[in-house]
Design an enzyme around this catalytic site. Structure first.
Site, PDB file in Angstrom:
ATOM      1  N   ASP A 186       0.908  -1.147   0.000  1.00 36.22           N
ATOM      2  CA  ASP A 186       0.000   0.000   0.000  1.00 36.22           C
ATOM      3  C   ASP A 186       0.941   1.189   0.000  1.00 36.22           C
ATOM      4  O   ASP A 186       1.529   1.519   1.038  1.00 36.22           O
ATOM      5  CB  ASP A 186      -0.869  -0.003   1.272  1.00 36.22           C
ATOM      6  CG  ASP A 186      -1.829   1.177   1.280  1.00 36.22           C
ATOM      7  OD1 ASP A 186      -1.431   2.266   0.812  1.00 36.22           O
ATOM      8  OD2 ASP A 186      -2.965   1.020   1.735  1.00 36.22           O
ATOM      9  N   HIS A 187       1.116   1.811  -1.150  1.00 35.56           N
ATOM     10  CA  HIS A 187       2.235   2.764  -1.249  1.00 35.56           C
ATOM     11  C   HIS A 187       2.077   3.972  -0.322  1.00 35.56           C
ATOM     12  O   HIS A 187       3.055   4.638  -0.013  1.00 35.56           O
ATOM     13  CB  HIS A 187       2.476   3.182  -2.711  1.00 35.56           C
ATOM     14  CG  HIS A 187       1.519   4.213  -3.228  1.00 35.56           C
ATOM     15  ND1 HIS A 187       0.256   3.904  -3.666  1.00 35.56           N
ATOM     16  CD2 HIS A 187       1.637   5.549  -3.367  1.00 35.56           C
ATOM     17  CE1 HIS A 187      -0.346   5.012  -4.065  1.00 35.56           C
ATOM     18  NE2 HIS A 187       0.463   6.028  -3.888  1.00 35.56           N
ATOM     19  N   HIS A 243      -5.655   2.839   1.109  1.00 36.04           N
ATOM     20  CA  HIS A 243      -4.901   4.015   1.558  1.00 36.04           C
ATOM     21  C   HIS A 243      -5.584   4.770   2.702  1.00 36.04           C
ATOM     22  O   HIS A 243      -4.967   5.103   3.702  1.00 36.04           O
ATOM     23  CB  HIS A 243      -4.699   5.008   0.408  1.00 36.04           C
ATOM     24  CG  HIS A 243      -4.129   4.391  -0.840  1.00 36.04           C
ATOM     25  ND1 HIS A 243      -3.187   3.404  -0.813  1.00 36.04           N
ATOM     26  CD2 HIS A 243      -4.373   4.634  -2.156  1.00 36.04           C
ATOM     27  CE1 HIS A 243      -2.852   3.070  -2.048  1.00 36.04           C
ATOM     28  NE2 HIS A 243      -3.572   3.796  -2.883  1.00 36.04           N
TER      29      HIS A 243
HETATM   30  C1  BG6 Z   1      -3.500   4.522  -6.421  1.00 30.18           C
HETATM   31  C2  BG6 Z   1      -4.864   4.573  -7.028  1.00 30.18           C
HETATM   32  O1  BG6 Z   1      -3.389   3.434  -5.544  1.00 30.18           O
HETATM   33  O2  BG6 Z   1      -3.262   5.719  -5.705  1.00 30.18           O
HETATM   34  C3  BG6 Z   1      -4.991   5.790  -7.931  1.00 30.18           C
HETATM   35  O3  BG6 Z   1      -5.098   3.398  -7.773  1.00 30.18           O
HETATM   36  C4  BG6 Z   1      -4.640   7.042  -7.196  1.00 30.18           C
HETATM   37  O4  BG6 Z   1      -6.313   5.890  -8.455  1.00 30.18           O
HETATM   38  C5  BG6 Z   1      -3.291   6.889  -6.508  1.00 30.18           C
HETATM   39  O5  BG6 Z   1      -4.584   8.099  -8.128  1.00 30.18           O
HETATM   40  C6  BG6 Z   1      -3.009   8.064  -5.620  1.00 30.18           C
HETATM   41  O6  BG6 Z   1      -1.703   7.972  -5.152  1.00 30.18           O
HETATM   42  P1  BG6 Z   1      -0.852   9.275  -4.872  1.00 30.18           P
HETATM   43  O7  BG6 Z   1       0.439   8.761  -4.319  1.00 30.18           O
HETATM   44  O8  BG6 Z   1      -0.692   9.961  -6.192  1.00 30.18           O
HETATM   45  O9  BG6 Z   1      -1.631  10.080  -3.904  1.00 30.18           O
END
Ligand code: BG6
Length: 506
Positions: free
Chosen positions: A185-186, A248
């Protein structure tokens, strides 16, 4: 301290090596880890995919990604030449067992060359329907027999619903040990997200007030200006709830709401987080009606350009009922949080891209000031801004300089850009380093994923069973449907937004 793993020979096998994620995130992250001296002395990155490519072609693709997306800017020739010696490509058919045998031969070759058994990380940056076949074939080909030296990294989405997440967990746990499985989960790798724990548990002033006696409500807002781009085929089958809330946003909520851990070990932290999910109140169909809002964007204008509505986006069903916006009011049924609403919202094509947590404290018990002194009165708020501004602000009342007693709300600010000169690492750098180090703290454990699915299933089911009759119900560049405002206004609050002051998400 993270110890540098110089003497740990490592092979990354990246399934989906020619894909978008590899180009935007994985390639640049590995390159930056190399620049910063984190990569082992002996390492190889094997990209794999269906496309016929030579090692040089693959290397050129990675370079393109680095030049376009790396936080360190365009690659410097000498550094790139050094790094690119570690890149290789293998064409593969993930259904064909021969492919895995070839990987085995390659890995064995490195083992002989390096004189010791390498750590092998299989990174599944592919569409989720390929997770089971790849995971099974790796195991059948005996490529993951040593649980201490082999790991599997799985991108989101982990499952499409509770049932499929359970199936995938079941399949993986039959083949791998949990300590080999790294579910990404980045958001957990983001610097500002990791800092929530430091901020909460390294400062003695917060814990005594971090509860229902002092906190009135919490908001977690992850808004995006972006539309679908080329992701319509994936997103139309997912929607905002699956794409952002299940993972997230609930992870952010867990970090705000968790009990203090007894130490910083990965299982201790993950236990505390899963307890939050377990304590969250499950929704009845009536709760879904009362405490959630969904939306889908229509056309609008963003920065002077007309943008299409969701149903007009490429690879999206023109009659789609998929939500691109979700707002939800949750409660956590435990002693600390009883009665404190947690409002979450997320959406595409909103007025600004930012991720902000706002914790609003209860009002003073008695206002001693005359009415005219307190016209811009604002209860204390702690604002944790995750992106694009990276800051923590405490909003307090102060006397405006002058002969009158007039109160203003002012911010006490910790801003990363003013405090630190070095660039924060990208989330993927942190996460990839942790996969090499064998540290699972910032990865999702199987039970966390299932608990999060269980929580949102009633909302998903209710929304799927009752089509929305008023989609599209917000226009691009707005803050979402008006009913989202009503959801929070009913309780006497309003959504907090942090002005960007020219800051943009990279
Ligand atoms: C991803 C989603 O996990 O996270 C995307 O699939 C989203 O839809 C993205 O845009 C958002 O990540 P960040 O790091 O750009 O806030």
């Amino acid at each position: 301290m993270k110890s540098i793993i110089k003497s740990q020979p490592t092979i990354f096998v990246i399934f989906g090596g020619t894909g978008d994620l590899s180009q935007r995130k994985i390639g640049p992250a590995l390159y930056n880890l190399f620049l910063d001296g984190w990569m082992p002395e002996q390492f190889t990155i094997i990209g794999t995919g269906r496309t016929q490519l030579s090692d040089e072609d693959f290397s050129a693709r990675v370079l393109e990604g680095v030049n376009q997306f790396s936080r360190s800017g365009k690659a410097k020739k000498d550094k790139w030449d050094e790094f690119s010696k570690h890149l290789a490509y293998q064409v593969s058919d993930i259904n064909d067992f021969e492919t895995y045998k070839e990987f085995g031969t390659k890995i064995n070759g490195y083992k002989i060359e390096w004189g010791q058994e390498p750590y092998v990380l299989y990174y599944l940056a592919v569409s989720p329907n390929f997770f089971p076949i790849i995971a099974s074939n790796i195991s059948k080909a005996h490529l993951a027999d040593n649980p201490d030296r082999t790991r599997i990294v799985i991108e989101k989405p982990f499952g499409h619903d509770l049932e499929t997440a359970k199936e995938l967990n079941h399949l993986l746990s039959n083949i791998y040990n949990e300590k080999q499985i790294y579910r990404i989960d980045h958001y957990l790798g983001k610097e500002t997200v990791q800092n929530i724990m430091a901020f909460r548990f390294a400062n003695s002033i917060l814990e005594p007030i971090w509860n229902r006696d002092n906190i009135e409500h919490v908001q977690i807002s992850v808004t995006e200006q972006l539309g679908m781009g080329e992701r319509g085929d994936y997103y139309d089958g997912a929607g905002a709830l699956r794409d952002m809330v299940q993972n997230h946003i609930l992870q952010l909520l867990c970090l705000v709401a968790m009990e203090p851990p007894i130490n910083f070990s990965s299982d201790e932290l993950r236990n505390r987080k899963v307890e939050v999910l377990r304590a969250m109140r499950r929704f009845s169909a009536e709760d879904v009606r009362m405490s959630t809002v969904r939306g889908q964007y229509g056309r609008g204008w963003i920065e002077g350009k007309e943008v299409p509505g969701y149903r007009e986006e490429s690879k999206v069903n023109p009659e789609s009922n998929t939500e691109t916006f979700a707002a939800i009011k949750f409660f956590i049924d435990n002693w600390r949080w009883q009665g404190v609403p947690f409002y979450l919202r997320t959406g595409k094509r909103l007025h600004q891209s930012s991720s902000v947590i706002s914790i609003q404290f209860k009002d003073v018990p008695h206002r001693v000031f005359p009415v005219e002194a307190t016209e811009s009165w604002q209860q204390n708020r702690l604002i944790i801004s995750i992106q694009p501004e990276m800051s923590i602000r405490l909003q307090v009342q102060a006397k405006r300089p002058g002969l009158d007693m007039i109160l203003n709300t002012v911010d006490m600010v910790f801003d990363y850009s003013g405090t630190y000169t070095s660039d924060a690492p990208e989330a993927y750098e942190t996460l990839l380093l942790d996969t090499m180090l064998g540290d699972q703290t910032l990865f999702m454990r199987g039970d966390q994923v299932e608990e999060a699915w269980e929580l949102i299933m009633p909302i998903l089911k209710t929304w799927e069973s009752r089509k929305s009759i008023n989609f599209p119900n917000y226009s691009a560049d707005s803050w979402g449907p008006e009913t989202a405002e009503a959801l929070i206004a009913r309780d006497g609050f309003h959504w907090f937004t942090l002005p960007l002051n020219g800051k943009k998400k990279k």
